[in-house]
Design a protein around this motif. Structure first.
Motif, mmCIF file in Angstrom:
data_model
loop_
_atom_site.group_PDB
_atom_site.id
_atom_site.type_symbol
_atom_site.label_atom_id
_atom_site.label_comp_id
_atom_site.label_asym_id
_atom_site.label_seq_id
_atom_site.Cartn_x
_atom_site.Cartn_y
_atom_site.Cartn_z
ATOM 1 N N MET A 1 -19.575 -20.191 20.107
ATOM 2 C CA MET A 1 -18.854 -19.953 21.340
ATOM 3 C C MET A 1 -18.415 -18.492 21.413
ATOM 4 S SD MET A 1 -18.535 -22.919 23.048
ATOM 5 C CE MET A 1 -17.158 -22.662 24.081
ATOM 6 N N GLU A 2 -17.847 -18.018 20.341
ATOM 7 C CA GLU A 2 -17.370 -16.634 20.340
ATOM 8 C C GLU A 2 -18.533 -15.652 20.472
ATOM 9 O OE1 GLU A 2 -14.718 -13.704 17.527
ATOM 10 O OE2 GLU A 2 -14.247 -15.854 17.591
ATOM 11 N N ALA A 3 -19.611 -15.912 19.760
ATOM 12 C CA ALA A 3 -20.778 -15.026 19.819
ATOM 13 C C ALA A 3 -21.365 -14.980 21.227
ATOM 14 C CB ALA A 3 -21.842 -15.480 18.826
ATOM 15 N N ALA A 4 -21.195 -16.056 21.990
ATOM 16 C CA ALA A 4 -21.704 -16.106 23.354
ATOM 17 C C ALA A 4 -20.702 -15.533 24.351
ATOM 18 C CB ALA A 4 -22.041 -17.541 23.730
ATOM 19 N N GLY A 5 -19.558 -15.045 23.851
ATOM 20 C CA GLY A 5 -18.564 -14.422 24.716
ATOM 21 C C GLY A 5 -17.526 -15.364 25.290
ATOM 22 N N HIS A 6 -17.395 -16.549 24.689
ATOM 23 C CA HIS A 6 -16.438 -17.551 25.170
ATOM 24 C C HIS A 6 -15.613 -18.088 24.009
ATOM 25 C CE1 HIS A 6 -18.824 -17.546 28.853
ATOM 26 N NE2 HIS A 6 -19.885 -17.692 28.083
ATOM 27 N N PRO A 7 -14.729 -17.274 23.430
ATOM 28 C CA PRO A 7 -13.976 -17.728 22.260
ATOM 29 C C PRO A 7 -13.008 -18.873 22.586
ATOM 30 C CG PRO A 7 -13.141 -15.623 23.037
ATOM 31 C CD PRO A 7 -14.361 -15.934 23.851
ATOM 32 N N LEU A 8 -12.835 -19.759 21.608
ATOM 33 C CA LEU A 8 -11.875 -20.846 21.747
ATOM 34 C C LEU A 8 -10.466 -20.286 21.767
ATOM 35 C CD1 LEU A 8 -13.306 -23.364 19.141
ATOM 36 C CD2 LEU A 8 -13.574 -23.453 21.616
ATOM 37 N N ARG A 9 -9.581 -20.971 22.478
ATOM 38 C CA ARG A 9 -8.155 -20.617 22.469
ATOM 39 C C ARG A 9 -7.459 -21.660 21.608
ATOM 40 N NH1 ARG A 9 -8.571 -19.590 28.785
ATOM 41 N NH2 ARG A 9 -9.390 -21.688 28.555
ATOM 42 N N VAL A 10 -7.013 -21.237 20.452
ATOM 43 C CA VAL A 10 -6.343 -22.148 19.521
ATOM 44 C C VAL A 10 -4.843 -22.053 19.767
ATOM 45 C CG1 VAL A 10 -5.931 -22.707 17.106
ATOM 46 C CG2 VAL A 10 -8.191 -21.882 17.833
ATOM 47 N N SER A 11 -4.234 -23.183 20.170
ATOM 48 C CA SER A 11 -2.799 -23.171 20.432
ATOM 49 C C SER A 11 -1.989 -23.646 19.233
ATOM 50 C CB SER A 11 -2.464 -23.995 21.668
ATOM 51 O OG SER A 11 -2.970 -25.294 21.561
ATOM 52 N N ASP A 12 -2.635 -24.397 18.335
ATOM 53 C CA ASP A 12 -1.930 -24.843 17.135
ATOM 54 C C ASP A 12 -2.953 -25.199 16.064
ATOM 55 O OD1 ASP A 12 -0.273 -25.849 15.181
ATOM 56 O OD2 ASP A 12 0.455 -27.535 16.365
ATOM 57 N N ASP A 13 -2.943 -24.441 14.997
ATOM 58 C CA ASP A 13 -3.850 -24.743 13.882
ATOM 59 C C ASP A 13 -3.077 -24.984 12.598
ATOM 60 O OD1 ASP A 13 -3.060 -22.188 13.193
ATOM 61 O OD2 ASP A 13 -5.086 -21.385 13.025
ATOM 62 N N THR A 14 -1.813 -25.410 12.750
ATOM 63 C CA THR A 14 -0.963 -25.612 11.584
ATOM 64 C C THR A 14 -1.098 -27.005 10.987
ATOM 65 O OG1 THR A 14 0.897 -26.273 12.979
ATOM 66 C CG2 THR A 14 0.737 -23.934 12.379
ATOM 67 N N GLY A 15 -1.627 -27.947 11.751
ATOM 68 C CA GLY A 15 -1.735 -29.311 11.260
ATOM 69 C C GLY A 15 -3.161 -29.681 10.907
ATOM 70 N N THR A 16 -3.344 -30.933 10.627
ATOM 71 C CA THR A 16 -4.665 -31.454 10.290
ATOM 72 C C THR A 16 -5.578 -31.442 11.501
ATOM 73 O OG1 THR A 16 -3.626 -32.867 8.657
ATOM 74 C CG2 THR A 16 -5.870 -33.409 9.257
ATOM 75 N N VAL A 17 -5.021 -31.781 12.667
ATOM 76 C CA VAL A 17 -5.772 -31.766 13.918
ATOM 77 C C VAL A 17 -5.463 -30.456 14.622
ATOM 78 C CG1 VAL A 17 -6.144 -32.918 16.132
ATOM 79 C CG2 VAL A 17 -5.705 -34.276 14.083
ATOM 80 N N ILE A 18 -6.490 -29.678 14.907
ATOM 81 C CA ILE A 18 -6.325 -28.369 15.531
ATOM 82 C C ILE A 18 -6.365 -28.533 17.047
ATOM 83 C CG2 ILE A 18 -7.345 -26.075 15.806
ATOM 84 C CD1 ILE A 18 -8.394 -26.410 12.917
ATOM 85 N N ASP A 19 -5.336 -28.015 17.705
ATOM 86 C CA ASP A 19 -5.238 -28.088 19.162
ATOM 87 C C ASP A 19 -5.878 -26.836 19.744
ATOM 88 O OD1 ASP A 19 -4.585 -28.754 21.738
ATOM 89 O OD2 ASP A 19 -2.452 -28.342 21.528
ATOM 90 N N TYR A 20 -6.969 -27.016 20.472
ATOM 91 C CA TYR A 20 -7.666 -25.879 21.041
ATOM 92 C C TYR A 20 -8.199 -26.213 22.427
ATOM 93 C CZ TYR A 20 -12.117 -28.213 20.089
ATOM 94 O OH TYR A 20 -13.152 -29.105 20.080
ATOM 95 N N SER A 21 -8.528 -25.178 23.165
ATOM 96 C CA SER A 21 -9.182 -25.335 24.460
ATOM 97 C C SER A 21 -10.224 -24.231 24.571
ATOM 98 C CB SER A 21 -8.171 -25.246 25.599
ATOM 99 O OG SER A 21 -7.552 -23.980 25.609
ATOM 100 N N LEU A 22 -11.031 -24.329 25.587
ATOM 101 C CA LEU A 22 -12.041 -23.301 25.770
ATOM 102 C C LEU A 22 -12.005 -22.831 27.207
ATOM 103 C CD1 LEU A 22 -14.881 -24.972 27.032
ATOM 104 C CD2 LEU A 22 -14.421 -25.977 24.834
#
Length: 101
Positions: A1-22
């Motif tokens: 995604m990032e290489a294609a110019g659309h990086p993920l937006r990670v809002s919380d990566d502190t837990g086991t389940v990572i909260d992200y959007s694109l």
């Protein structure tokens, strides 16, 4: 995604389940489908395996406890408890300690 110019937006990566959007551009360009399709089975399995530790699941348990309800112990049963008690909207609209059943 990032290489294609659309990086993920990670809002919380502190837990086991990572909260992200694109970004929407990843979807409209078709990059999301190309990048996510091979990863989807892994993502689904991980989320199911770790659903009990997600932020939403923790909030549901806190909401039930603040209303004097003992959480059932599974994500599905606790969600059903929340709905049956009529707390589903209130729980996510307010912090758990503010919910009034």
């Amino acid at each position: 995604m990032e290489a294609a110019g659309h990086p993920l937006r990670v809002s919380d990566d502190t837990g086991t389940v990572i909260d992200y959007s694109l970004p929407e551009s990843a979807i409209t360009s078709g990059v999301e489908s190309t990048c996510y399709t091979p990863f989807q089975p892994i993502d689904i399995a991980w989320q199911i395996q770790n659903a009990y530790s997600s932020a939403a699941s923790v909030q549901v348990r806190e909401c039930l406890e603040s209303a004097g309800i003992q959480p059932a112990g599974t994500v599905e049963d606790e969600h059903a408890q929340l709905v049956d008690a009529g707390l589903d909207e209130a729980c996510f609209a307010n912090p758990p300690e503010v919910v009034d059943p």
